[in-house]
Design a protein around this motif. Structure first.
Motif, mmCIF file in Angstrom:
data_model
loop_
_atom_site.group_PDB
_atom_site.id
_atom_site.type_symbol
_atom_site.label_atom_id
_atom_site.label_comp_id
_atom_site.label_asym_id
_atom_site.label_seq_id
_atom_site.Cartn_x
_atom_site.Cartn_y
_atom_site.Cartn_z
ATOM 1 N N LYS A 1 0.839 -1.212 0.000
ATOM 2 C CA LYS A 1 0.000 0.000 0.000
ATOM 3 C C LYS A 1 0.869 1.255 0.000
ATOM 4 O O LYS A 1 0.573 2.233 -0.695
ATOM 5 C CB LYS A 1 -0.922 0.012 1.231
ATOM 6 C CG LYS A 1 -2.032 -0.999 1.152
ATOM 7 C CD LYS A 1 -3.085 -0.521 0.166
ATOM 8 C CE LYS A 1 -4.297 -1.441 0.209
ATOM 9 N NZ LYS A 1 -5.241 -1.167 -0.874
ATOM 10 N N ALA A 2 1.942 1.238 0.794
ATOM 11 C CA ALA A 2 2.835 2.404 0.850
ATOM 12 C C ALA A 2 3.467 2.635 -0.523
ATOM 13 O O ALA A 2 3.531 3.771 -1.007
ATOM 14 C CB ALA A 2 3.909 2.197 1.910
ATOM 15 N N ALA A 3 3.902 1.543 -1.150
ATOM 16 C CA ALA A 3 4.548 1.673 -2.470
ATOM 17 C C ALA A 3 3.563 2.205 -3.504
ATOM 18 O O ALA A 3 3.914 3.042 -4.347
ATOM 19 C CB ALA A 3 5.112 0.327 -2.906
ATOM 20 N N CYS B 1 13.979 3.919 1.914
ATOM 21 C CA CYS B 1 13.221 2.701 2.217
ATOM 22 C C CYS B 1 14.109 1.596 2.786
ATOM 23 O O CYS B 1 15.316 1.770 2.944
ATOM 24 C CB CYS B 1 12.512 2.210 0.952
ATOM 25 S SG CYS B 1 13.646 1.691 -0.348
ATOM 26 N N PHE B 2 13.482 0.472 3.096
ATOM 27 C CA PHE B 2 14.222 -0.706 3.560
ATOM 28 C C PHE B 2 14.822 -1.415 2.341
ATOM 29 O O PHE B 2 14.248 -1.373 1.247
ATOM 30 C CB PHE B 2 13.289 -1.663 4.294
ATOM 31 C CG PHE B 2 12.413 -0.996 5.318
ATOM 32 C CD1 PHE B 2 12.969 -0.146 6.266
ATOM 33 C CD2 PHE B 2 11.036 -1.204 5.331
ATOM 34 C CE1 PHE B 2 12.164 0.478 7.212
ATOM 35 C CE2 PHE B 2 10.230 -0.581 6.266
ATOM 36 C CZ PHE B 2 10.795 0.271 7.212
ATOM 37 N N GLN B 3 15.921 -2.128 2.576
ATOM 38 C CA GLN B 3 16.575 -2.843 1.477
ATOM 39 C C GLN B 3 15.601 -3.788 0.776
ATOM 40 O O GLN B 3 15.598 -3.903 -0.447
ATOM 41 C CB GLN B 3 17.751 -3.631 2.034
ATOM 42 C CG GLN B 3 18.699 -4.143 0.976
ATOM 43 C CD GLN B 3 19.862 -4.886 1.619
ATOM 44 O OE1 GLN B 3 20.547 -4.338 2.473
ATOM 45 N NE2 GLN B 3 20.049 -6.133 1.230
ATOM 46 N N GLU B 4 14.737 -4.425 1.573
ATOM 47 C CA GLU B 4 13.793 -5.394 1.012
ATOM 48 C C GLU B 4 12.808 -4.731 0.050
ATOM 49 O O GLU B 4 12.177 -5.410 -0.761
ATOM 50 C CB GLU B 4 12.984 -6.069 2.145
ATOM 51 C CG GLU B 4 13.792 -6.928 3.099
ATOM 52 C CD GLU B 4 14.228 -6.157 4.355
ATOM 53 O OE1 GLU B 4 14.498 -4.943 4.235
ATOM 54 O OE2 GLU B 4 14.320 -6.759 5.440
ATOM 55 N N GLU B 5 12.655 -3.398 0.150
ATOM 56 C CA GLU B 5 11.646 -2.712 -0.656
ATOM 57 C C GLU B 5 12.202 -2.140 -1.961
ATOM 58 O O GLU B 5 11.428 -1.631 -2.785
ATOM 59 C CB GLU B 5 11.033 -1.555 0.156
ATOM 60 C CG GLU B 5 10.259 -2.014 1.368
ATOM 61 C CD GLU B 5 9.658 -0.861 2.166
ATOM 62 O OE1 GLU B 5 8.527 -0.995 2.621
ATOM 63 O OE2 GLU B 5 10.351 0.168 2.326
ATOM 64 N N LEU B 6 13.532 -2.191 -2.139
ATOM 65 C CA LEU B 6 14.140 -1.540 -3.313
ATOM 66 C C LEU B 6 13.451 -1.919 -4.632
ATOM 67 O O LEU B 6 13.182 -1.043 -5.456
ATOM 68 C CB LEU B 6 15.646 -1.850 -3.376
ATOM 69 C CG LEU B 6 16.526 -1.078 -2.370
ATOM 70 C CD1 LEU B 6 17.962 -1.604 -2.382
ATOM 71 C CD2 LEU B 6 16.519 0.417 -2.674
ATOM 72 N N PRO B 7 13.128 -3.228 -4.858
ATOM 73 C CA PRO B 7 12.520 -3.593 -6.143
ATOM 74 C C PRO B 7 11.174 -2.909 -6.403
ATOM 75 O O PRO B 7 10.777 -2.742 -7.557
ATOM 76 C CB PRO B 7 12.315 -5.116 -6.037
ATOM 77 C CG PRO B 7 13.236 -5.559 -4.952
ATOM 78 C CD PRO B 7 13.363 -4.401 -4.007
#
Ligand code: AMP
Ligand code: MG
Length: 344
Positions: free
Chosen positions: A250-252, A267-273
């Motif tokens: 939702k944030a993305a 962002c967090f590393q996990e969210e980069l993609p």
């Protein structure tokens, strides 16, 4: 003035730094929290140089750093039994205690308060330097006032090159956010600033703990507060920072819809993609919150650039060290938070 950057591993490092401090000069010191801008905390002229170099408001008191926990008694009186339990459990470490100040502490160090903040840092070279200098060292975060804190020697050099004689390079700071501050001058201990020692850890030792309102809300600049530093704009890049809360997806969705050229996503590393095309910058892993506290200020400093228009930031949830990261990010965002779940 030439600014020497001397490695903590250099044989001459501790002696050179201690000598400068004894002469009333400024030396930037590594600690486990952030880099501090150190001076003889009992010498008003030396302390004045800290305020000058940082552009720090005069009403914002300094923390005194000691090498030996026993030195607490030289600086404070009415030390409650609970303070010694905290010393036993957390020193050396990222915990600062506020206690009634003895006469020996100059008014400029405490910004005129009857209390003084004291800490014993968990960093070999810095404790060695303090011991050699033979005085408590006043050391606020080494950043220019209002800028994100300094967690590497390079950050300090960027802010003070040519204005201070020496920086001790001890590598990147392990904790990465400033010390936890607890006020022990009232009946109930009060958390003034969250940091590397978590509220849960403090409660386990103290039993009860109140959280000062300056930790969770924006404080008016004219307000009378317990920790004067908490009311100033802190930690922020030049541009607007907005926290977007809610689930990853939702944030993305929200951020991608509102992103315009010149914006950045923290962002967090996990969210980069999820943010390809939105110029994302990771400050650590959500799954390992200690990496977020260690990486936050370096990331905020990278975003402190006139070319950045607006920063959308993701903030970890929960207690522990995440509580300190939330506090710093919310202050950087002036408490502007958008609920990614509800927003369109
Ligand atoms: P810094 O070293 O830049 O992280 O800032 C030191 C922080 O400690 C500031 O936010 C101050 O307000 C706080 N502080 C220092 N001395 C006292 C004191 N005597 N009472 C309350 N807060 C203090
Ligand atoms: Mg500071």
């Amino acid at each position: 003035m030439e600014t020497l950057v001397i490695s903590a591993n250099d044989k001459q490092c501790a002696e050179t730094a201690a000598e400068l401090l004894k002469q009333g000069q400024l030396v930037a010191l590594p600690t486990e929290t952030v880099y501090g801008l150190g001076a003889d905390g009992l010498n008003p002229e030396a302390v004045a140089k800290i305020f000058d170099a940082k552009g720090r408001p005069q009403d914002n008191p300094l923390i005194l750093h000691i090498a030996d926990p026993k030195d607490l008694e030289k600086l404070c009186h009415h030390i409650p039994e609970s303070a010694w339990r905290l010393v036993e459990t957390f020193w050396p470490g990222p915990l600062t205690m506020v206690l009634p100040a003895k006469e020996i502490v100059p008014k400029c160090t405490t910004a005129g308060l009857p209390t003084v903040a004291v800490r014993c840092p968990d960093n070999e070279i810095t404790r060695q330097i303090i011991a050699l200098a033979g005085v408590p060292i006043a050391a606020p975060s080494a950043n220019l006032s209002g800028k994100p804190s300094t967690t590497t020697a390079q950050h300090v050099l960027n802010d003070h090159k040519g204005n201070i004689p020496m920086i001790v390079d001890g590598g990147a700071c392990r904790v990465g956010v400033e010390s936890t501050i607890v006020d022990l001058t009232e009946d109930t201990p009060r958390l003034l600033r969250p940091g590397g020692i978590t509220p849960e850890q403090l409660q386990a030792v103290l039993g009860e703990l109140t959280v000062d309102k300056a930790v969770t809300a924006q404080i008016d600049k004219d307000a009378v507060v317990k920790a004067p530093g908490m009311k100033y704009k802190h930690y922020a890049p030049q541009c607007q920072v907005v926290i977007v809360s809610g689930s990853r997806e939702k944030a993305a969705e929200y951020i991608r819809r509102h992103y315009t050229s010149g914006d950045r996503v923290l962002c967090f590393q996990e969210e980069l993609p999820l943010y390809a095309g939105c110029n994302p910058l990771s400050y650590g892993k959500e799954a390992d919150v200690a990496t977020l506290s260690a990486g936050l200020f370096d990331a905020l400093r990278q975003l402190d650039d006139p070319s950045v228009h607006k920063v959308y930031a993701r903030c970890p949830v929960g207690g522990g060290i995440a509580y300190a990261v939330q506090n710093r990010l919310k202050k950087a965002a002036a408490f502007q938070i958008i609920d990614g779940e509800a927003a369109v």
